[in-house]
Design a protein around this motif. Structure first.
Motif, short mmCIF file in Angstrom:
data_model
loop_
_atom_site.label_atom_id
_atom_site.label_comp_id
_atom_site.label_asym_id
_atom_site.label_seq_id
_atom_site.Cartn_x
_atom_site.Cartn_y
_atom_site.Cartn_z
N ASN A 1 0.83 -1.21 0.00
CA ASN A 1 0.00 0.00 0.00
C ASN A 1 0.87 1.26 0.00
O ASN A 1 0.57 2.22 0.69
CB ASN A 1 -0.97 -0.01 1.18
N VAL B 1 -0.49 -5.85 1.01
CA VAL B 1 -1.94 -5.82 1.18
C VAL B 1 -2.62 -6.72 0.15
O VAL B 1 -3.78 -6.51 -0.20
CB VAL B 1 -2.49 -4.38 1.05
N ASP C 1 -5.20 -5.76 -3.12
CA ASP C 1 -5.96 -4.53 -2.91
C ASP C 1 -5.80 -3.52 -4.04
O ASP C 1 -6.78 -2.98 -4.55
CB ASP C 1 -5.51 -3.86 -1.61
N GLN C 2 -4.54 -3.26 -4.40
CA GLN C 2 -4.29 -2.24 -5.43
C GLN C 2 -4.95 -2.62 -6.75
O GLN C 2 -5.46 -1.76 -7.47
CB GLN C 2 -2.77 -2.07 -5.65
N GLU D 1 -7.62 -4.53 -7.11
CA GLU D 1 -9.08 -4.37 -7.01
C GLU D 1 -9.45 -2.90 -7.18
O GLU D 1 -10.39 -2.56 -7.91
CB GLU D 1 -9.57 -4.88 -5.64
N ARG D 2 -8.67 -2.04 -6.51
CA ARG D 2 -8.95 -0.62 -6.64
C ARG D 2 -8.77 -0.17 -8.08
O ARG D 2 -9.54 0.62 -8.62
CB ARG D 2 -8.01 0.16 -5.72
N GLN E 1 -0.82 2.29 -6.63
CA GLN E 1 -1.67 2.26 -7.81
C GLN E 1 -0.83 2.28 -9.09
O GLN E 1 -1.07 1.55 -10.03
CB GLN E 1 -2.60 3.48 -7.81
#
Lengths: 312, 300
Positions: B48, B58, B61-62, B64-65, B270
């Motif tokens: 993150n 994480v 997560d990145q 999915e975002r 990201q």
């Protein structure tokens, strides 16, 4: 366009061949005017399309703003003025400062010249080592290098930022020169390796027998024999580095921005009235160096991109 | 001293020492930057990291975002449209031009010079010129309107539905010359006798091209395809110069997404995830090709 190429000697010939009769001599390709009109017509229309933007750039940059607002972009200037050129060069604003493109031009020169020389020197020595002094494992590194040429730059940018920051040269011209050397390496190494491999091996062997070492052979035999390929590499690098935008914007501080970055900042700056003539003059000025290299080098440029094309 | 003279000595590392020293830049670039940098970015795409890279993992997560972000979806769609049309048009136009150039025409060099010169220009210059030509107030639209067709509308750069086609026009202008050159070289590599044989058999020229010459040029086409495709994935400066991603976010592309998140939005994670997706895209294109081209021979 397909029609152009389909006009051909008729089926009579086919019938004759089937019957086992030799074709009666080379049927002279008729200079069918219809065919030629189609052929050259199509090419001329295509050429016009390719030339149009250059033409528009030139005429726009020579007009005054009142004339641009009234006329159309394709009409030649009624009153030729070089003021936009002077302004683009010396006083156009980027939002940060107002000393025109000249700053970017000199930055680009200071980036392109050393980057070209260093990247070619490094890559030619690499290529020479790979072609003539191959050691165990050399091919592995070379394969990684070539595969690496296909990796999008975006993937490697941030790690390089970290490395340069650790070395204390992030944001400087030195850092950018190193970056250009790195990313020029795959294609140039390939170019030089292939070229040196094509030279007769006897030369190398004779020099070895005469007791010449690695560097001696490189500087006294390989280098003088390979001037054409060095010119090709230079064309490739000068145009490539001059036209670079991404590395310039990522790896340098604003005061070192190359010309392309500065051009973009001038034209796409949101402040003030848009001066299209100045913008086009600035665009032409930025394109002038690679265009000059292109027109002067001619066939060598084609050779360069054909080699560069292997990399993609 | 060159270690070469003492072949067979125990210190194998010293053999061919000059060559090894000379290859240090290449080895460093290959291992540290290309291999190490890529692995590093991929690994950190699972963290993150915000302003600075942090090794706090994480999971996905990145990603999915990323796939939830409308801007990324638009970027991918744009890349797909731009990519497909660039491939089709540059191959078709490039081949037609190459075929025309191959008719033993006069002024071949002049034509080639004209078709290829845009390739010498940067994407920034290309983008800015076409931004000007497609400017609705002064450019093509206004010229056609002033000729009497008052309702004529052609403002791709100001219409979010078609803006990517405006970028496409500029991209094609810049790149088709290269495709033409590569394919022309391929055409020149076709044996004259093939043409003679086809002519003797009375096969029409277009059929010769379609069924004999093009299949014979398969390797050239594949190489050209790979070159165009890997250029498409990298498209960045053209969009920055021509539209800055606008209007709104309608002409965003993945490379720009990466840059903006890494260096403007201070959201490194990201950026890493997006750049890893770019890497995956390239791998999908390159790996099958590399396997076909080199796989069989090299392993043997």
């Amino acid at each position: 366009m397909a029609d152009t190429v389909s006009i051909k000697p008729g089926p009579a010939l086919a019938a004759a061949t089937k019957a086992g009769i030799e074709p009666r001599g080379a049927k002279p390709r008729r200079t069918l005017s219809g065919r030629n009109i189609m052929l050259y017509g199509t090419l001329a229309v295509a050429a016009l399309y390719y030339l149009l933007p250059l033409y528009v750039m030139v005429v726009t940059s020579l007009k005054g703003m009142p004339e641009i607002r009234l006329g159309n972009i394709f009409s030649p200037p009624l009153e030729v003025t070089f003021e936009p050129w002077a302004k683009a060069w010396a006083t156009a604003c980027t939002g940060l400062n107002c000393d025109g493109l000249s700053r970017g031009f000199w930055n680009s020169v200071r980036i392109t010249v050393p980057s070209t020389l260093i990247s070619i020197l490094v890559a030619s020595v690499n290529g020479y080592a790979l072609a003539n002094w191959k050691f165990k494992g050399a091919d592995l590194f070379f394969t990684i290098l070539i595969v690496g040429a296909f990796i999008p730059y975006q993937v490697m940018i941030y790690p390089i930022v970290i490395v340069l920051r650790e070395m204390g040269i992030y944001g400087t011209l030195t850092g950018l020169i190193i970056v250009h050397t790195i990313f020029g390496m795959p294609i140039l190494t390939l170019l030089f390796r292939n070229y040196f491999s094509s030279l007769p091996e006897e030369l190398f062997k004779a020099a070895r027998i005469d007791g010449a070492g690695f560097w001696q052979i490189y500087f006294r035999i390989m280098l003088p024999m390979s001037l054409p390929i060095f010119v090709v590499a230079m064309i490739l690098q000068i145009t490539g580095i001059w036209n670079d935008f991404l590395f310039g914007v990522v790896f340098t501080r604003p005061e070192y921005y190359p010309m392309t970055v500065q051009l973009n900042n001038i034209v796409n700056s949101v402040q003030g009235v848009k001066e299209y003539n100045v913008n086009m003059a600035a665009t032409l000025l930025t394109g002038a160096v690679p265009l000059f290299v292109y027109f002067v080098s001619g066939r060598l440029f084609v050779r360069g991109i054909a080699a560069g094309a292997v990399k993609g | 001293m060159t270690g070469q003279a003492h072949t067979g000595r125990p210190s194998k590392l010293l053999r061919n020492l000059s060559s090894k020293i000379a290859s240090i830049p290449m080895m460093l670039t290959a291992v540290v930057i290309f291999l190490g940098g890529t692995v590093w970015t991929v690994v950190y795409s699972f963290t993150n990291s915000k302003l600075l890279p942090r090794a706090k993992f994480v999971g996905l997560d990145q990603y999915e975002r990323l796939w939830d972000a409308p801007r990324w979806i638009v970027s991918i769609q744009n890349l797909a449209i731009y990519g497909i049309f660039t491939l089709i048009f540059s191959l078709v136009i490039g081949f037609l031009l190459a075929a025309l150039m191959d008719q033993k025409i006069r002024f071949e060099n002049t034509f080639r010079t004209i078709f290829l010169y845009p390739f010498a220009l940067s994407f920034i210059v290309t983008g800015l010129v076409w931004q000007w030509i497609l400017n609705p107030e002064f450019g093509v639209q206004s010229v056609v309107r002033s000729l009497g067709w008052e309702s004529f509308t052609f403002d791709p750069l100001y219409n979010s539905d078609i803006v990517i086609y405006g970028v496409l026009i500029a991209g094609l202008w810049q790149g088709t010359g290269l495709v033409m050159c590569l394919l022309l070289a391929g055409l020149r590599g076709i044996d004259e006798d093939i043409w003679k044989a086809a002519r003797v058999d009375g096969i029409p020229m277009w059929k010769t091209y379609l069924f004999i010459v093009i299949p014979m040029m398969r390797p050239v086409f594949i190489t050209t395809l790979v070159i165009i495709a890997s250029g498409i994935v990298k498209v960045y400066d053209l969009v920055v110069a021509q539209t800055s991603g606008g209007p709104g976010i309608s002409s965003e592309v993945p490379a720009k997404y990466v840059y903006d998140y890494m260096f403007q939005a201070q959201n490194l994670g990201q950026g890493f995830a997006a750049s890893t997706m770019m890497l995956v895209t390239v791998a999908i294109i390159i790996v099958p090709w590399a396997y076909l081209e080199f796989g069989g021979r090299k392993r043997g």
